[in-house]
Design a protein around this motif. Sequence first.
Motif, PDB file in Angstrom:
ATOM      1  N   ASN A  39      -9.182   4.486  -3.711  1.00 36.94           N
ATOM      2  CA  ASN A  39     -10.060   5.650  -3.100  1.00 36.94           C
ATOM      3  C   ASN A  39     -11.466   5.102  -3.050  1.00 36.94           C
ATOM      4  OD1 ASN A  39     -10.218   7.949  -1.727  1.00 36.94           O
ATOM      5  ND2 ASN A  39     -10.816   9.314  -3.639  1.00 36.94           N
ATOM      6  N   GLY A  40     -11.807   4.348  -2.416  1.00 34.29           N
ATOM      7  CA  GLY A  40     -12.978   3.768  -2.090  1.00 34.29           C
ATOM      8  C   GLY A  40     -13.335   3.094  -0.869  1.00 34.29           C
ATOM      9  N   ARG A  41     -13.779   1.862  -0.800  1.00 33.39           N
ATOM     10  CA  ARG A  41     -14.015   1.251   0.651  1.00 33.39           C
ATOM     11  C   ARG A  41     -12.656   1.117   1.046  1.00 33.39           C
ATOM     12  NH1 ARG A  41     -18.123  -3.602  -0.946  1.00 33.39           N
ATOM     13  NH2 ARG A  41     -19.978  -2.662  -0.081  1.00 33.39           N
ATOM     14  N   THR A  64      -4.498 -12.086   6.436  1.00 38.06           N
ATOM     15  CA  THR A  64      -5.018 -10.974   5.647  1.00 38.06           C
ATOM     16  C   THR A  64      -3.847  -9.844   5.000  1.00 38.06           C
ATOM     17  OG1 THR A  64      -5.471  -9.265   7.374  1.00 38.06           O
ATOM     18  CG2 THR A  64      -7.209 -11.142   6.840  1.00 38.06           C
ATOM     19  N   GLY A  65      -4.115  -9.492   3.980  1.00 38.00           N
ATOM     20  CA  GLY A  65      -3.324  -8.528   3.267  1.00 38.00           C
ATOM     21  C   GLY A  65      -3.696  -7.614   2.387  1.00 38.00           C
ATOM     22  N   ILE A  66      -3.205  -6.511   2.226  1.00 37.65           N
ATOM     23  CA  ILE A  66      -3.518  -5.553   1.072  1.00 37.65           C
ATOM     24  C   ILE A  66      -2.417  -5.430   0.127  1.00 37.65           C
ATOM     25  CG2 ILE A  66      -3.944  -3.042   0.537  1.00 37.65           C
ATOM     26  CD1 ILE A  66      -4.845  -2.628   3.409  1.00 37.65           C
ATOM     27  N   SER A  67      -2.823  -5.582  -1.040  1.00 38.53           N
ATOM     28  CA  SER A  67      -1.545  -5.702  -2.343  1.00 38.53           C
ATOM     29  C   SER A  67      -2.210  -5.116  -3.396  1.00 38.53           C
ATOM     30  CB  SER A  67      -1.194  -7.109  -2.365  1.00 38.53           C
ATOM     31  OG  SER A  67      -0.055  -7.081  -3.475  1.00 38.53           O
ATOM     32  N   VAL A  68      -2.005  -3.741  -3.756  1.00 43.22           N
ATOM     33  CA  VAL A  68      -1.199  -2.890  -2.689  1.00 43.22           C
ATOM     34  C   VAL A  68      -1.955  -1.582  -2.512  1.00 43.22           C
ATOM     35  CG1 VAL A  68       1.246  -4.086  -3.215  1.00 43.22           C
ATOM     36  CG2 VAL A  68       0.165  -1.852  -4.648  1.00 43.22           C
ATOM     37  N   LEU A  69      -1.719  -0.885  -1.736  1.00 42.91           N
ATOM     38  CA  LEU A  69      -2.327   0.518  -1.530  1.00 42.91           C
ATOM     39  C   LEU A  69      -1.532   1.851  -2.098  1.00 42.91           C
ATOM     40  CD1 LEU A  69      -3.831   1.353   1.652  1.00 42.91           C
ATOM     41  CD2 LEU A  69      -2.362   2.933   0.846  1.00 42.91           C
ATOM     42  N   PRO A  70      -2.100   2.377  -2.854  1.00 41.35           N
ATOM     43  CA  PRO A  70      -1.270   3.539  -3.525  1.00 41.35           C
ATOM     44  C   PRO A  70      -1.175   4.630  -2.494  1.00 41.35           C
ATOM     45  CG  PRO A  70      -3.562   3.387  -4.482  1.00 41.35           C
ATOM     46  CD  PRO A  70      -3.294   2.074  -3.454  1.00 41.35           C
ATOM     47  N   ILE A  71      -0.091   5.027  -2.400  1.00 43.50           N
ATOM     48  CA  ILE A  71       0.170   5.878  -1.051  1.00 43.50           C
ATOM     49  C   ILE A  71      -0.454   7.301  -1.263  1.00 43.50           C
ATOM     50  CG2 ILE A  71       2.115   4.597  -0.085  1.00 43.50           C
ATOM     51  CD1 ILE A  71       2.824   7.617  -1.991  1.00 43.50           C
ATOM     52  N   GLY A  72      -0.555   7.968  -2.308  1.00 39.53           N
ATOM     53  CA  GLY A  72      -1.103   9.166  -2.793  1.00 39.53           C
ATOM     54  C   GLY A  72      -2.253   9.568  -2.087  1.00 39.53           C
ATOM     55  N   TRP A  74      -2.934   8.871   1.105  1.00 39.36           N
ATOM     56  CA  TRP A  74      -2.802   8.723   2.685  1.00 39.36           C
ATOM     57  C   TRP A  74      -1.792   9.594   2.872  1.00 39.36           C
ATOM     58  CZ3 TRP A  74      -5.594   5.063   6.080  1.00 39.36           C
ATOM     59  CH2 TRP A  74      -6.194   4.174   5.146  1.00 39.36           C
ATOM     60  N   SER A  75      -1.680   9.969   4.299  1.00 39.27           N
ATOM     61  CA  SER A  75      -0.490  10.237   5.166  1.00 39.27           C
ATOM     62  C   SER A  75       0.189   9.030   5.870  1.00 39.27           C
ATOM     63  CB  SER A  75      -0.858  11.433   6.163  1.00 39.27           C
ATOM     64  OG  SER A  75      -1.782  10.925   7.380  1.00 39.27           O
ATOM     65  N   ALA A  76       1.529   9.163   6.196  1.00 40.95           N
ATOM     66  CA  ALA A  76       2.089   8.092   6.711  1.00 40.95           C
ATOM     67  C   ALA A  76       1.574   7.715   8.017  1.00 40.95           C
ATOM     68  CB  ALA A  76       3.692   8.569   6.681  1.00 40.95           C
ATOM     69  N   PRO A  77       1.338   8.685   8.856  1.00 40.06           N
ATOM     70  CA  PRO A  77       0.874   8.345  10.274  1.00 40.06           C
ATOM     71  C   PRO A  77      -0.481   7.906  10.434  1.00 40.06           C
ATOM     72  CG  PRO A  77       2.072  10.516  10.231  1.00 40.06           C
ATOM     73  CD  PRO A  77       1.842  10.257   8.626  1.00 40.06           C
ATOM     74  N   SER A  78      -1.273   8.330   9.331  1.00 38.91           N
ATOM     75  CA  SER A  78      -2.787   7.836   9.347  1.00 38.91           C
ATOM     76  C   SER A  78      -2.861   6.342   8.907  1.00 38.91           C
ATOM     77  CB  SER A  78      -3.611   8.669   8.752  1.00 38.91           C
ATOM     78  OG  SER A  78      -3.245   8.757   7.014  1.00 38.91           O
ATOM     79  N   LEU A  79      -1.952   6.018   7.871  1.00 38.29           N
ATOM     80  CA  LEU A  79      -1.811   4.716   7.224  1.00 38.29           C
ATOM     81  C   LEU A  79      -1.331   3.972   8.229  1.00 38.29           C
ATOM     82  CD1 LEU A  79      -2.148   2.562   5.010  1.00 38.29           C
ATOM     83  CD2 LEU A  79      -0.131   3.505   4.088  1.00 38.29           C
ATOM     84  N   ALA A  80      -0.161   4.059   9.089  1.00 41.16           N
ATOM     85  CA  ALA A  80       0.392   3.177   9.903  1.00 41.16           C
ATOM     86  C   ALA A  80      -0.471   3.088  11.012  1.00 41.16           C
ATOM     87  CB  ALA A  80       1.575   4.054  10.488  1.00 41.16           C
ATOM     88  N   ALA A 111      -4.237  15.750  -9.388  1.00 38.33           N
ATOM     89  CA  ALA A 111      -5.571  15.261  -8.867  1.00 38.33           C
ATOM     90  C   ALA A 111      -5.532  15.380  -7.333  1.00 38.33           C
ATOM     91  CB  ALA A 111      -5.968  14.024  -9.260  1.00 38.33           C
ATOM     92  N   LEU A 112      -4.223  14.797  -6.898  1.00 40.81           N
ATOM     93  CA  LEU A 112      -4.277  14.734  -5.418  1.00 40.81           C
ATOM     94  C   LEU A 112      -3.319  16.114  -4.950  1.00 40.81           C
ATOM     95  CD1 LEU A 112      -3.534  10.967  -5.092  1.00 40.81           C
ATOM     96  CD2 LEU A 112      -5.920  12.176  -4.623  1.00 40.81           C
ATOM     97  N   GLY A 113      -3.003  16.914  -5.540  1.00 37.54           N
ATOM     98  CA  GLY A 113      -2.240  17.961  -5.138  1.00 37.54           C
ATOM     99  C   GLY A 113      -1.157  17.617  -4.519  1.00 37.54           C
TER     100      GLY A 113
END
Length: 349
Positions: A39-41, A64-72, A74-80, A111-113
Amino acid sequence: MEIGVGLDQGLGLSWDQYRELGRFAADLGYQSIWTNAGNGRDATHICAQWSVATAEVVPGGIGTGISVLPIGYWSAPSLASCAATVGEISGGRFVLGVGSGSLHAPAFRHALGLPSNLRPVGTMREWLVTLRALLAGETVEHEGRALTLHGVQLGIKPPKVPVVLGALGPKMLALAGEASDGASLNWCTPEQVAASRAIVAEGARAAGRDPGEVTMTEYIRICVDDDVDAARRALVKALMGYALVWPGMDKALGYRGHFGRMGFDEALTELEERRARGASDDELIDAFPTELAQQVGYFGPASGAAAAFHRLAEGLDTAIVRVVAARPEPESITAVMEACRPAQPPSRP
């Protein structure tokens, strides 16, 4: 085997340094460059910056890649949507890694509801199904415990964006084989890599998939310095943040469970008991078993880094040199990158 390099956001890089080190990685011959996420950059933006910067060195840029992004977070559509955008910018050279993070911990959900009845494996199954469908250009109808989407689609259809799953335990590894494009491992012995691959393959076969379609990726922490003790302390500090459990948390879950399955429970329990008696972080670093750290990473002179990296990378499809800096200066980062540089030089435009 693809060799990538991983630059932790904890290194505190500026945007100029991200781009500069991306070009440096491409110039050294690395095939991909990776970041972690929190939950930063925004990690997707970092990857987009790398894609553009590395294209100055090799045609089209490196992966390039992200390993890994914790899904809590995000919403699925915004991440997609973000992943699709980087997929377009990179020309199909972007990999999205997702994981459950600390979803098993009640404090994280609070914390994230997030609903208290969410469970990591079931939640990640829903995320994998919906993310992969959205990124494939499908209209998604899904109603589950973790996600509900009705008639949602992206406004674009990007080049293929593989979605890999951060997986440690047997159930999550089996899910990676069942429903993802790959498993993203972390802090593994070579024996654990082999055992993980077998579980992923079994999960793929149970779902009617070809296990060869599911890739295996891992961060391998490397810290180099002529002062071996400085390198050891930096690597162990990074390792302790994963390996030790805090009072009240279940030792069978998360990374603590992962290290326990690899046979490290007794040593870690002793360290946890020391901490409970008031030991400082410095004291714990001094007491941390050197042989444990050497089984899952490397610290020491640059001359020994490449051999250790390749030993730990056995059985992987993509092995990522995760840079651990021995000192708070750019030379500590570039020293690791140079020590583990791939054998083949990059193509030139």
